[in-house]
Design a protein around this motif. Structure first.
Motif, PDB file in Angstrom:
ATOM      1  N   LEU A 222       0.822  -1.206   0.000  1.00 40.54           N
ATOM      2  CA  LEU A 222       0.000   0.000   0.000  1.00 40.54           C
ATOM      3  C   LEU A 222       0.859   1.262   0.000  1.00 40.54           C
ATOM      4  O   LEU A 222       0.548   2.236  -0.693  1.00 40.54           O
ATOM      5  CB  LEU A 222      -0.961  -0.010   1.183  1.00 40.54           C
ATOM      6  CG  LEU A 222      -2.113  -1.019   1.094  1.00 40.54           C
ATOM      7  CD1 LEU A 222      -2.874  -1.086   2.417  1.00 40.54           C
ATOM      8  CD2 LEU A 222      -3.042  -0.690  -0.069  1.00 40.54           C
ATOM      9  N   ALA A 223       1.949   1.255   0.778  1.00 39.30           N
ATOM     10  CA  ALA A 223       2.843   2.421   0.817  1.00 39.30           C
ATOM     11  C   ALA A 223       3.522   2.612  -0.542  1.00 39.30           C
ATOM     12  O   ALA A 223       3.677   3.743  -1.013  1.00 39.30           O
ATOM     13  CB  ALA A 223       3.872   2.257   1.927  1.00 39.30           C
ATOM     14  N   LYS A 224       3.913   1.528  -1.176  1.00 35.86           N
ATOM     15  CA  LYS A 224       4.532   1.579  -2.507  1.00 35.86           C
ATOM     16  C   LYS A 224       3.568   2.216  -3.505  1.00 35.86           C
ATOM     17  O   LYS A 224       3.942   3.089  -4.291  1.00 35.86           O
ATOM     18  CB  LYS A 224       4.920   0.161  -2.939  1.00 35.86           C
ATOM     19  CG  LYS A 224       5.483   0.036  -4.320  1.00 35.86           C
ATOM     20  CD  LYS A 224       5.660  -1.453  -4.644  1.00 35.86           C
ATOM     21  CE  LYS A 224       5.559  -1.741  -6.092  1.00 35.86           C
ATOM     22  NZ  LYS A 224       4.311  -1.502  -6.757  1.00 35.86           N
ATOM     23  N   LYS A 225       2.313   1.794  -3.444  1.00 35.39           N
ATOM     24  CA  LYS A 225       1.302   2.353  -4.339  1.00 35.39           C
ATOM     25  C   LYS A 225       1.090   3.846  -4.048  1.00 35.39           C
ATOM     26  O   LYS A 225       1.038   4.662  -4.973  1.00 35.39           O
ATOM     27  CB  LYS A 225      -0.014   1.591  -4.176  1.00 35.39           C
ATOM     28  CG  LYS A 225      -1.127   2.117  -5.057  1.00 35.39           C
ATOM     29  CD  LYS A 225      -2.409   1.344  -4.864  1.00 35.39           C
ATOM     30  CE  LYS A 225      -3.505   1.941  -5.733  1.00 35.39           C
ATOM     31  NZ  LYS A 225      -4.782   1.272  -5.529  1.00 35.39           N
ATOM     32  N   LYS A 226       0.980   4.188  -2.772  1.00 36.60           N
ATOM     33  CA  LYS A 226       0.745   5.587  -2.393  1.00 36.60           C
ATOM     34  C   LYS A 226       1.880   6.491  -2.878  1.00 36.60           C
ATOM     35  O   LYS A 226       1.638   7.615  -3.322  1.00 36.60           O
ATOM     36  CB  LYS A 226       0.599   5.688  -0.871  1.00 36.60           C
ATOM     37  CG  LYS A 226       0.295   7.090  -0.382  1.00 36.60           C
ATOM     38  CD  LYS A 226       0.093   7.133   1.119  1.00 36.60           C
ATOM     39  CE  LYS A 226      -0.211   8.539   1.577  1.00 36.60           C
ATOM     40  NZ  LYS A 226      -0.353   8.609   3.035  1.00 36.60           N
ATOM     41  N   GLN A 227       3.114   6.007  -2.785  1.00 34.51           N
ATOM     42  CA  GLN A 227       4.269   6.805  -3.212  1.00 34.51           C
ATOM     43  C   GLN A 227       4.520   6.707  -4.718  1.00 34.51           C
ATOM     44  O   GLN A 227       5.471   7.296  -5.226  1.00 34.51           O
ATOM     45  CB  GLN A 227       5.523   6.378  -2.439  1.00 34.51           C
ATOM     46  CG  GLN A 227       5.427   6.593  -0.939  1.00 34.51           C
ATOM     47  CD  GLN A 227       5.014   8.007  -0.583  1.00 34.51           C
ATOM     48  OE1 GLN A 227       5.495   8.976  -1.155  1.00 34.51           O
ATOM     49  NE2 GLN A 227       4.087   8.126   0.358  1.00 34.51           N
ATOM     50  N   GLN A 228       3.705   5.918  -5.408  1.00 34.13           N
ATOM     51  CA  GLN A 228       3.809   5.730  -6.857  1.00 34.13           C
ATOM     52  C   GLN A 228       5.201   5.240  -7.262  1.00 34.13           C
ATOM     53  O   GLN A 228       5.811   5.724  -8.213  1.00 34.13           O
ATOM     54  CB  GLN A 228       3.430   7.005  -7.604  1.00 34.13           C
ATOM     55  CG  GLN A 228       2.004   7.430  -7.343  1.00 34.13           C
ATOM     56  CD  GLN A 228       1.619   8.699  -8.074  1.00 34.13           C
ATOM     57  OE1 GLN A 228       2.389   9.294  -8.812  1.00 34.13           O
ATOM     58  NE2 GLN A 228       0.382   9.128  -7.857  1.00 34.13           N
ATOM     59  N   LEU A 229       5.694   4.248  -6.506  1.00 38.79           N
ATOM     60  CA  LEU A 229       7.003   3.668  -6.777  1.00 38.79           C
ATOM     61  C   LEU A 229       6.833   2.300  -7.423  1.00 38.79           C
ATOM     62  O   LEU A 229       5.852   1.597  -7.168  1.00 38.79           O
ATOM     63  CB  LEU A 229       7.782   3.503  -5.468  1.00 38.79           C
ATOM     64  CG  LEU A 229       8.181   4.784  -4.750  1.00 38.79           C
ATOM     65  CD1 LEU A 229       8.681   4.469  -3.345  1.00 38.79           C
ATOM     66  CD2 LEU A 229       9.234   5.529  -5.553  1.00 38.79           C
ATOM     67  N   SER A 230       7.800   1.941  -8.216  1.00 39.00           N
ATOM     68  CA  SER A 230       7.841   0.574  -8.749  1.00 39.00           C
ATOM     69  C   SER A 230       8.774  -0.244  -7.862  1.00 39.00           C
ATOM     70  O   SER A 230       9.569   0.306  -7.084  1.00 39.00           O
ATOM     71  CB  SER A 230       8.367   0.576 -10.185  1.00 39.00           C
ATOM     72  OG  SER A 230       9.746   0.915 -10.200  1.00 39.00           O
ATOM     73  N   TRP A 231       8.671  -1.564  -7.987  1.00 37.55           N
ATOM     74  CA  TRP A 231       9.620  -2.415  -7.267  1.00 37.55           C
ATOM     75  C   TRP A 231      11.038  -2.103  -7.716  1.00 37.55           C
ATOM     76  O   TRP A 231      11.971  -2.132  -6.928  1.00 37.55           O
ATOM     77  CB  TRP A 231       9.290  -3.894  -7.493  1.00 37.55           C
ATOM     78  CG  TRP A 231       8.045  -4.337  -6.792  1.00 37.55           C
ATOM     79  CD1 TRP A 231       6.876  -4.749  -7.366  1.00 37.55           C
ATOM     80  CD2 TRP A 231       7.833  -4.429  -5.373  1.00 37.55           C
ATOM     81  NE1 TRP A 231       5.961  -5.076  -6.394  1.00 37.55           N
ATOM     82  CE2 TRP A 231       6.520  -4.893  -5.165  1.00 37.55           C
ATOM     83  CE3 TRP A 231       8.629  -4.157  -4.260  1.00 37.55           C
ATOM     84  CZ2 TRP A 231       5.988  -5.105  -3.892  1.00 37.55           C
ATOM     85  CZ3 TRP A 231       8.099  -4.364  -2.997  1.00 37.55           C
ATOM     86  CH2 TRP A 231       6.801  -4.826  -2.822  1.00 37.55           C
ATOM     87  N   GLN A 232      11.209  -1.782  -9.008  1.00 36.03           N
ATOM     88  CA  GLN A 232      12.538  -1.453  -9.510  1.00 36.03           C
ATOM     89  C   GLN A 232      13.070  -0.177  -8.861  1.00 36.03           C
ATOM     90  O   GLN A 232      14.266  -0.082  -8.573  1.00 36.03           O
ATOM     91  CB  GLN A 232      12.528  -1.312 -11.036  1.00 36.03           C
ATOM     92  CG  GLN A 232      13.913  -1.196 -11.641  1.00 36.03           C
ATOM     93  CD  GLN A 232      14.767  -2.425 -11.378  1.00 36.03           C
ATOM     94  OE1 GLN A 232      14.372  -3.535 -11.722  1.00 36.03           O
ATOM     95  NE2 GLN A 232      15.936  -2.248 -10.767  1.00 36.03           N
ATOM     96  N   ASP A 233      12.205   0.803  -8.602  1.00 33.17           N
ATOM     97  CA  ASP A 233      12.625   2.023  -7.898  1.00 33.17           C
ATOM     98  C   ASP A 233      13.206   1.676  -6.524  1.00 33.17           C
ATOM     99  O   ASP A 233      14.249   2.201  -6.124  1.00 33.17           O
ATOM    100  CB  ASP A 233      11.446   2.984  -7.696  1.00 33.17           C
ATOM    101  CG  ASP A 233      10.898   3.569  -8.982  1.00 33.17           C
ATOM    102  OD1 ASP A 233      11.662   3.702  -9.969  1.00 33.17           O
ATOM    103  OD2 ASP A 233       9.688   3.885  -9.003  1.00 33.17           O
ATOM    104  N   ILE A 234      12.511   0.801  -5.821  1.00 34.79           N
ATOM    105  CA  ILE A 234      12.971   0.409  -4.484  1.00 34.79           C
ATOM    106  C   ILE A 234      14.265  -0.384  -4.592  1.00 34.79           C
ATOM    107  O   ILE A 234      15.217  -0.167  -3.830  1.00 34.79           O
ATOM    108  CB  ILE A 234      11.886  -0.387  -3.742  1.00 34.79           C
ATOM    109  CG1 ILE A 234      10.619   0.478  -3.574  1.00 34.79           C
ATOM    110  CG2 ILE A 234      12.386  -0.861  -2.379  1.00 34.79           C
ATOM    111  CD1 ILE A 234       9.392  -0.287  -3.105  1.00 34.79           C
ATOM    112  N   ALA A 235      14.332  -1.294  -5.562  1.00 31.79           N
ATOM    113  CA  ALA A 235      15.543  -2.093  -5.775  1.00 31.79           C
ATOM    114  C   ALA A 235      16.739  -1.195  -6.083  1.00 31.79           C
ATOM    115  O   ALA A 235      17.834  -1.394  -5.547  1.00 31.79           O
ATOM    116  CB  ALA A 235      15.324  -3.096  -6.912  1.00 31.79           C
TER     117      ALA A 235
END
Length: 150
Positions: free
Chosen positions: A16-29
């Motif tokens: 949910l936090a990932k969606k709220k911040q409009q991040l992709s898994w690749q952004d986090i990686a």
């Protein structure tokens, strides 16, 4: 009626936090300096993060500083019991159908042994195809031979 989420609350918090911040898994990686499959698996509790990695993820997802500390513990690596999900089920199905053949080919080409899932990487990519895009999943594991030690 929708069934309750089969995912642990920590995973839902991250998603949910990932969606709220409009991040992709690749952004986090990229922020962690890790491959995307490893990152998702780690945030699903399958690999431990160190304190600095937890801090990076909390900052990115704008979560309280210590909300993901559970991810620093040695994980219990196991199924999340989501085998009914169609994507996860298809991986099970593919291994049910091709697993014995892969085992035979590994034995023929390498000898009696297994592919390590500990010394291991996985990658996923999209490949255009005239009949619809293809999903290419690469498992890269070290060969471990079965041997008797004296």
């Amino acid at each position: 009626m929708n069934p309750p989420s089969l995912l642990p609350p920590l995973i839902t918090t991250v998603r949910l936090a990932k969606k709220k911040q409009q991040l992709s898994w690749q952004d986090i990686a990229d922020a962690l300096g890790k491959p995307a499959p490893w990152t998702v698996s780690a945030l699903y509790g399958q690999h431990p993060l160190d304190d600095s990695q937890v801090s990076i993820v909390c900052n990115l997802l704008q979560l309280p500083a210590e909300s993901l500390n559970e991810l620093t513990l040695a994980p219990y690596r196991c199924s999340l019991n989501i085998a009914n999900d169609p994507t996860v089920y298809r991986f099970h199905e593919a291994l049910e159908v091709y697993g014995p053949a892969l085992k035979e080919l590994i034995a023929e080409q390498f000898g009696d042994g297994i592919m390590s899932a500990i010394n291991f990487t996985v990658d996923i990519e999209r490949r255009p195809h005239e009949d619809g895009d293809r999903i290419v999943v690469t498992f890269d594991g070290k060969f471990l031979d079965y041997r008797w030690t004296v």
